[in-house]
Scaffold this active site. Structure first.
Site, PDB file in Angstrom:
ATOM      1  N   LEU A 199       4.688  54.292  44.888  1.00  0.00           N
ATOM      2  CA  LEU A 199       4.308  55.313  44.150  1.00  0.00           C
ATOM      3  C   LEU A 199       4.159  56.048  42.820  1.00  0.00           C
ATOM      4  O   LEU A 199       3.125  56.316  41.957  1.00  0.00           O
ATOM      5  CB  LEU A 199       4.633  56.805  44.972  1.00  0.00           C
ATOM      6  CG  LEU A 199       3.795  56.487  47.203  1.00  0.00           C
ATOM      7  CD1 LEU A 199       4.200  58.089  47.482  1.00  0.00           C
ATOM      8  CD2 LEU A 199       2.562  56.210  46.879  1.00  0.00           C
ATOM      9  N   ASN A 200       5.673  55.863  42.426  1.00  0.00           N
ATOM     10  CA  ASN A 200       5.662  56.245  40.842  1.00  0.00           C
ATOM     11  C   ASN A 200       6.796  55.418  40.596  1.00  0.00           C
ATOM     12  O   ASN A 200       7.598  55.483  40.740  1.00  0.00           O
ATOM     13  CB  ASN A 200       6.718  57.443  41.060  1.00  0.00           C
ATOM     14  CG  ASN A 200       6.698  58.349  39.054  1.00  0.00           C
ATOM     15  OD1 ASN A 200       7.127  57.537  39.105  1.00  0.00           O
ATOM     16  ND2 ASN A 200       7.280  60.059  39.752  1.00  0.00           N
ATOM     17  N   THR A 223      10.118  56.839  38.728  1.00  0.00           N
ATOM     18  CA  THR A 223      11.450  57.588  39.039  1.00  0.00           C
ATOM     19  C   THR A 223      11.849  55.766  40.886  1.00  0.00           C
ATOM     20  O   THR A 223      13.187  55.859  40.492  1.00  0.00           O
ATOM     21  CB  THR A 223      10.808  58.790  40.434  1.00  0.00           C
ATOM     22  OG1 THR A 223       9.651  58.358  40.826  1.00  0.00           O
ATOM     23  CG2 THR A 223      10.953  60.039  39.299  1.00  0.00           C
ATOM     24  N   GLY A 262      10.110  53.335  50.986  1.00  0.00           N
ATOM     25  CA  GLY A 262      11.087  54.254  50.776  1.00  0.00           C
ATOM     26  C   GLY A 262      12.097  53.302  50.363  1.00  0.00           C
ATOM     27  O   GLY A 262      12.179  52.159  50.906  1.00  0.00           O
ATOM     28  N   GLU A 314      17.919  53.867  49.120  1.00  0.00           N
ATOM     29  CA  GLU A 314      18.982  53.312  49.754  1.00  0.00           C
ATOM     30  C   GLU A 314      19.168  51.880  49.005  1.00  0.00           C
ATOM     31  O   GLU A 314      20.621  51.120  48.844  1.00  0.00           O
ATOM     32  CB  GLU A 314      19.433  52.916  50.672  1.00  0.00           C
ATOM     33  CG  GLU A 314      18.259  54.419  52.127  1.00  0.00           C
ATOM     34  CD  GLU A 314      19.833  55.354  51.735  1.00  0.00           C
ATOM     35  OE1 GLU A 314      20.998  55.231  51.387  1.00  0.00           O
ATOM     36  OE2 GLU A 314      19.813  56.455  52.389  1.00  0.00           O
TER      37      GLU A 314
END
Length: 758
Positions: free
Chosen positions: A652-653, A656, A722, A725
């Site tokens: 999404l970005n 970052t 995600g 990690e």
């Protein structure tokens, strides 16, 4: 209305700087310990912690402490025994990072346990008085770690009811009959998180309502756990966690000291603020425990794996069943017909461990990925080629397909960027003057996690939007992602989106951990934006509406207007009242029990589930590469380059995302070469940043993080996995494998130090 049709300058998928970044770098950002209120009102607390690992308190000498000017009160077990009700560990159906209750009795369960809370008018006075408290003990023998007299080893399956060791095929026969066998033992040390912001707490009472400011990654667990401890209704407890100066797992759930600070504030009739010392943070919070692994890996002469046995032991406390099991990941990583795992917990007299970024994968994959490299050497085979040969589209344990499996795409992209083709296979063959050069690689994988979430979205008649949720900004950039997502979903500029987080007065959200924040919150946000668009479209096209008769799904929301394909449009103010339109989205992962998931969320229960809805195995993947230089005479180790290629669904970005990954890779360097908490007699002997070594700017090599495309329409509706990690996983093994390539020495215990290769 189609979300993809929105006009905005904050589109998801494009790089965007952090919204909260300017406040952080200019010092305007406020953290929990900054929120002390008027100086004349807030009292300050300091801790006294035990100097023995096990025994009983036989007395206190408080005379010197009581002479410190500004002292208000010294609280011990004589004041608080029975005042705090028991609460279970979060992973055992409770709310706490440890079920141990300090100041509940004269018993000492571990070194560094809280034995007194000192409160004074100033921080300096509190610390001076705490330093003057003298405690007498009756010491008892303590088991500090592996192999210590009194340490208790138990099967994890007996300690945790949900755990089951894995058995597929006949692993013993498969290993015995293998043409090539690797059998080795690996070890990882105790490590501590050391976030920049300490584990602070401020408690203030307003009648029977308690407000707590605390940096935590799970405000819901703190709220409900604290209410249970103090006999309150959860509605009487408000928990606020603003910006968090790092946690990486340690600011896990309800802390042991929170109730003590709240009780002190009630006793004194004024707010109390606690800022513990760095040394105390080693024992009042969690840590990554030491682990030991025995790997037996068999292969035929072509390199196909025929057997994998992974036996592991991990330390935990006497009083909690918390152990980070990890063999289910190593068992499912590569194709293999015969697999067996066995995990054991070793219970000792120390505080309870907890998650530390990529909790099981960092130690467990160090063992497996080192063993895979050893097998490649035994076969005379390129390590990437061996992994490619044993790649699999199906989980060998469950038989389910992977939703996507871009592992080799990561190795291909990483190898090209890293220059793997220049690697000379023979160990010790590559030199740069007096430096022996080694190139190593390893796999990074992490199962996708997702959880229920509720989130409020509001759109004003002027096109300004607000997103509000009890979740936390832990430094991962979720504030920016939520603003970008609202801009995308509502057709407004990202600068016109306000994000409010970290407060139990806001709609409930779960734990910030397991790389589940983005998958959960962005799914809830997409739902909320869709609900608002549909509401506006229905109002605009309904009977009497300015856009009546048009298809509601064709309308486009842009700034402060609704527009139809034929060019007609209306201002938002015509369909939105002055207070705006808002919705509270309630997101539940696919396949979950909706009522149960939402009830658990509102009750502070952890509720993490695997992505893929149970139909497929959904993981994030990565390939780690390390170039290591080892001085031929001194044995000095330098990591010259780290390259990682990662595939984690929809990104999404990218800005970052790369920041998270490169930070994790540098932390992985620390895990391989520097980080170790020294345990002696159950006590941590290097509990500060002078002696607990972490990478500095001078240690950081050239680091490159590549993002590999990974479209996945099975993991969840948005294709999110995600990646927080992934960056640290496998770096320790890649460095160890590179050191072997440089020197011919196989190091199986971390951290790797000069004396291991000199």
């Amino acid at each position: 209305m189609d979300a993809g049709a929105q006009d905005t300058d904050g589109r998801l998928g494009r790089p965007h700087t952090r919204i909260e970044g300017p406040d952080k770098v200019t010092g305007r950002a406020l953290y929990s310990s900054d929120l002390t209120g008027p100086d004349r009102d807030t009292a300050h607390a300091a801790l006294v912690t035990s100097t023995i690992a096990r025994g009983r308190i036989t007395g206190f000498d408080l005379a010197a402490a009581e002479r410190v000017p500004g002292l208000l009160r010294i609280f011990t077990h004589r004041d608080f025994a029975g005042a705090v009700a028991p609460v279970k560990h979060l992973m055992a159906g409770g709310y706490a990072n440890s079920s141990h209750r300090p100041l509940d009795s004269d018993a000492v369960a571990y070194a560094g346990q809280i034995v007194a809370l000192v409160v004074a008018e100033s921080q300096g006075a509190a610390e001076a008085a705490a330093g003057a408290v003298k405690v007498a003990y009756a010491e008892e023998p303590a088991a500090g770690g592996f192999d210590a007299p009194g340490a208790e080893t138990v099967r994890l399956a007996d300690l945790k009811p949900h755990h089951a060791d894995i058995a597929r095929g006949d692993a013993e026969a498969g290993f015995r009959d293998a043409a090539l066998r690797v059998e080795a033992r690996y070890a990882t040390p105790v490590q501590h998180h050391n976030p920049i912001e300490l584990f602070t707490t401020r408690a203030a009472w307003d009648g029977e309502r308690l407000t707590v400011h605390e940096p935590t990654r799970y405000v819901g667990a703190v709220q409900h756990g604290l209410a249970a401890q103090l006999g309150l209704d959860p509605a009487q407890v408000r928990v606020v966690a603003g910006l968090i100066g790092g946690h990486f797992g340690s600011k896990f759930a309800l802390s042991q000291h929170t109730a003590l600070v709240a009780l002190a504030a009630r006793h004194l009739g004024r707010p109390v603020s606690l800022v513990p010392s760095r040394r105390q943070c080693f024992t009042i919070a969690n840590y990554r425990p030491e682990s030991r692994h025995r790997i037996r890996l068999g292969a035929d002469r072509t390199g196909r794996f025929t057997a994998l046995v992974h036996e592991a032991e991990t330390v935990t406390s006497r009083f909690d069943p918390f152990v980070m099991e990890g063999a289910e990941v190593t068992a499912s990583l590569y194709a293999c017909p015969n697999i067996r795992t066995e995990e054991r917990a070793v219970r000792v007299d120390r505080n309870t461990p907890g998650p530390m970024r990529a909790p099981p994968e960092v130690p467990f994959l160090f063992a497996l990925e080192s063993a895979v490299d050893e097998m490649a050497v035994a076969l005379g085979m390129d390590p990437i080629a061996l992994r490619r040969l044993n790649d699999t589209a199906v989980d060998p344990v469950s038989g389910k397909p992977f939703s996507t499996r871009p592992l080799m795409a990561c190795f291909d992209a990483g190898a090209k960027a890293f220059g793997w083709s220049r690697r000379v296979p023979r160990p010790g063959a590559m030199r740069d003057g007096p430096w022996r050069v080694g190139l190593g690689c390893a796999t990074s994988v992490r199962p996708t996690k997702i959880a229920a979430a509720t989130l409020r979205v509001r759109l004003g008649p002027d096109g300004a939007a607000e997103v509000a949720c009890a979740h936390h900004e832990i430094g991962n950039g979720i504030t920016t992602l939520l603003a970008m997502g609202a801009a995308d979903g509502l057709g407004v500029p990202v600068e016109r989106v306000t994000v409010r987080l970290g407060d139990t007065d806001l709609p409930a959200a779960g734990i910030s951990g397991g790389s589940s924040t983005t998958t959960s919150l962005m799914s809830a946000l997409a739902l909320g934006c869709r609900q608002i668009r549909e509401s506006l479209a229905q109002a605009a096209t309904g009977q009497g509406g300015r856009l009546a008769g048009r298809d509601p799904g064709s309308l486009r929301l842009a700034g402060d207007r609704l527009a139809a394909p034929d060019g007609a449009g209306i201002a938002l103010g015509e369909v939105v009242d002055p207070e705006g339109v808002e919705t509270v989205a309630e997101f539940v992962p696919e396949g979950g029990d909706r009522e149960k998931a939402l009830a658990g969320l509102r009750q502070g229960q952890i509720g993490l589930a695997l992505g893929g809805g149970g139909k497929a195995v959904s993981w994030g993947f990565g390939a780690q590469f390390a170039e290591v230089h080892v001085h031929a005479e001194t044995g000095e180790i330098r990591v010259a380059r780290l390259t990682g290629a990662f595939a984690a669904g929809r990104i999404l970005n990218p800005l970052t995302a790369r920041s998270q990954l490169t930070g994790g890779m540098i932390w992985g360097l620390g895990s391989a070469l520097l980080e170790e908490t020294v345990v002696d007699g159950g006590a941590y002997r290097n509990s500060d940043l002078a002696e607990y070594l972490v990478p500095t700017a001078a240690d950081a090599p050239e680091v490159e993080a590549l993002l590999v495309p990974d479209p996945d329409d099975q993991v969840d509706a948005l294709g999110l996995k995600g990646l927080g990690e992934l960056g640290i996983i496998g770096v320790n093994a890649a460095i160890a494998n590179a050191i072997h390539h440089a020197t011919g020495r196989r190091i199986r215990s971390l951290p790797i130090r000069l004396e291991d290769v000199a």
